[in-house]
Design a protein around this motif. Sequence first.
Motif, short mmCIF file in Angstrom:
data_model
loop_
_atom_site.label_atom_id
_atom_site.label_comp_id
_atom_site.label_asym_id
_atom_site.label_seq_id
_atom_site.Cartn_x
_atom_site.Cartn_y
_atom_site.Cartn_z
N PHE A 1 0.83 -1.21 0.00
CA PHE A 1 0.00 0.00 0.00
C PHE A 1 0.86 1.26 0.00
O PHE A 1 0.63 2.19 -0.77
N GLN A 2 1.87 1.28 0.85
CA GLN A 2 2.74 2.45 0.93
C GLN A 2 3.58 2.62 -0.34
O GLN A 2 3.76 3.74 -0.83
N ASN B 1 1.28 3.85 -3.29
CA ASN B 1 0.87 5.24 -3.13
C ASN B 1 2.04 6.21 -3.26
O ASN B 1 1.95 7.21 -3.98
N ASN C 1 2.82 9.25 -5.78
CA ASN C 1 2.75 10.55 -5.13
C ASN C 1 4.05 11.34 -5.26
O ASN C 1 4.03 12.57 -5.39
N SER D 1 -9.85 3.81 -3.49
CA SER D 1 -8.46 4.22 -3.71
C SER D 1 -7.95 3.72 -5.05
O SER D 1 -7.21 4.43 -5.76
N THR E 1 -6.76 6.14 -8.01
CA THR E 1 -5.43 6.03 -8.60
C THR E 1 -5.53 5.88 -10.11
O THR E 1 -4.80 6.53 -10.87
N ASN F 1 -6.94 13.19 -6.51
CA ASN F 1 -6.11 13.55 -5.36
C ASN F 1 -6.90 13.46 -4.06
O ASN F 1 -6.39 12.97 -3.05
N THR G 1 -7.72 9.62 -3.21
CA THR G 1 -6.54 8.86 -2.78
C THR G 1 -6.01 9.37 -1.44
O THR G 1 -5.51 8.58 -0.64
N TRP H 1 -5.73 7.00 1.77
CA TRP H 1 -4.42 6.80 2.40
C TRP H 1 -4.53 6.99 3.91
O TRP H 1 -4.06 6.16 4.70
N SER I 1 0.92 1.15 -9.96
CA SER I 1 0.35 1.55 -8.67
C SER I 1 -1.00 0.89 -8.43
O SER I 1 -1.28 0.42 -7.33
N LEU J 1 -2.03 -1.88 -5.41
CA LEU J 1 -3.18 -1.73 -4.51
C LEU J 1 -4.10 -2.95 -4.58
O LEU J 1 -4.66 -3.38 -3.57
#
Length: 403
Positions: free
Chosen positions: A223-224, A227, A231, A286, A290, A306, A309, A313, A368, A372
């Motif tokens: 997940f991190q 994102n 980002n 999410s 994305t 934006n 997401t 997050w 991405s 997810l």
Amino acid sequence: MNTDSPGGLPRAAPDGLLACVLLAFLATAGLFYVNIMPALVAGLIDGLGFTNRQAGLVGSANVYGAACGALVAVFLVRGLPWRRVEVVALLLLLTLDLVSTQVTAAGPLMALRFVHGIVGGTSVGVGLAVMARTAIPDRAFGMLLTVQYGAGGLGIMFLPGLAQQYGPKVLFLALAAFTLVTLLMLPFLAAYPPRQKVAAVAREPGLVRRVPLIRTLIAVFLFQAANMGLNAFIIPLARHYGLADHFISRTIGVANWIGALGSIAVIWMAGRVARTVPIASVLLLSIAGTAAFLGSQFGLVFIAANIVTAIGWSFLIPYFFGMCADFDPAGQSATLAGFFSKMGLATGPAAAAFLLGQDNYPLLIGISVAGLVVCGLAVVVPARLLDAGRRGPGHRAPQAIST
């Protein structure tokens, strides 16, 4: 305020709202560059002429160092006074940020930011351990997310323009200023001695449910990474689709502020409703948000993507960390979750830096989305397992944590 220090210095009530704010700054200072990562990457590209790959790797080096520092913090928080550790760490962070303003080559800056990451990761790890000692950790961790999104939103709104006008050194000066403010707040925090119950439970390793914990840790990493990989390059991506810098920075900044609603929702919902449906629902949103970045040439689509997401997050990470805590009654998995989180935050920009090539943003968005999706497949079963036993004995409400 309580006056409980030897010199008569007033200190915030240990479990009051002011203490939550001070602790939130403490647990943010060492990792604040993550909250302004888009501005940092864009500033290095614009101001120092770095390539996408070089700028992404500078950001990744910072977070990989933080992952190492997070493990160091495990040992420091047990054997050394946390306040002294934080004073030393914050002073080092301040020095390293100031030195960074004078470095213009990619290689030396990567090395310097890696060292900064080690120190910052140690500081954040110790700060999170102190937050866990409050009477109501959920409230403290919720405030942490609010500070991160609020301050990060301000940074994204104003720093890109300032960096274009004065150069990328403004970015590192902003980090130094945040660290200085945190250092000035430190004396007003209470002692926060360690809890005794954790040590007692830690002597029962059989209580740790390893398989679902591992699946949840993998979900945290994916997940991190998914994102942050996108980002970190969100400003160059928006430029690639023809959007203006002023519009980009304002959109991302406001989205960060709105994103804090996700963490507020977690604080209200924690322990009241089952996890699986909220996690699955927000994760699907999410994924859709994305994928919507593929239509970033349309301003309204970029705004919506934006906001969606950002909310996702801030909503999902607290749930994922809370799940890790529930699978390990001793709380040691919180440290592992922090490590996996930072590894994901570092790996995302690093992978994106290599994937982008000649501005191949559709590929980056697709990767991405795939990350997810796999994250969702990994986390749904552990979430259902916890929901099945949430009314059973020994259940503990999820903690809202972000790192």
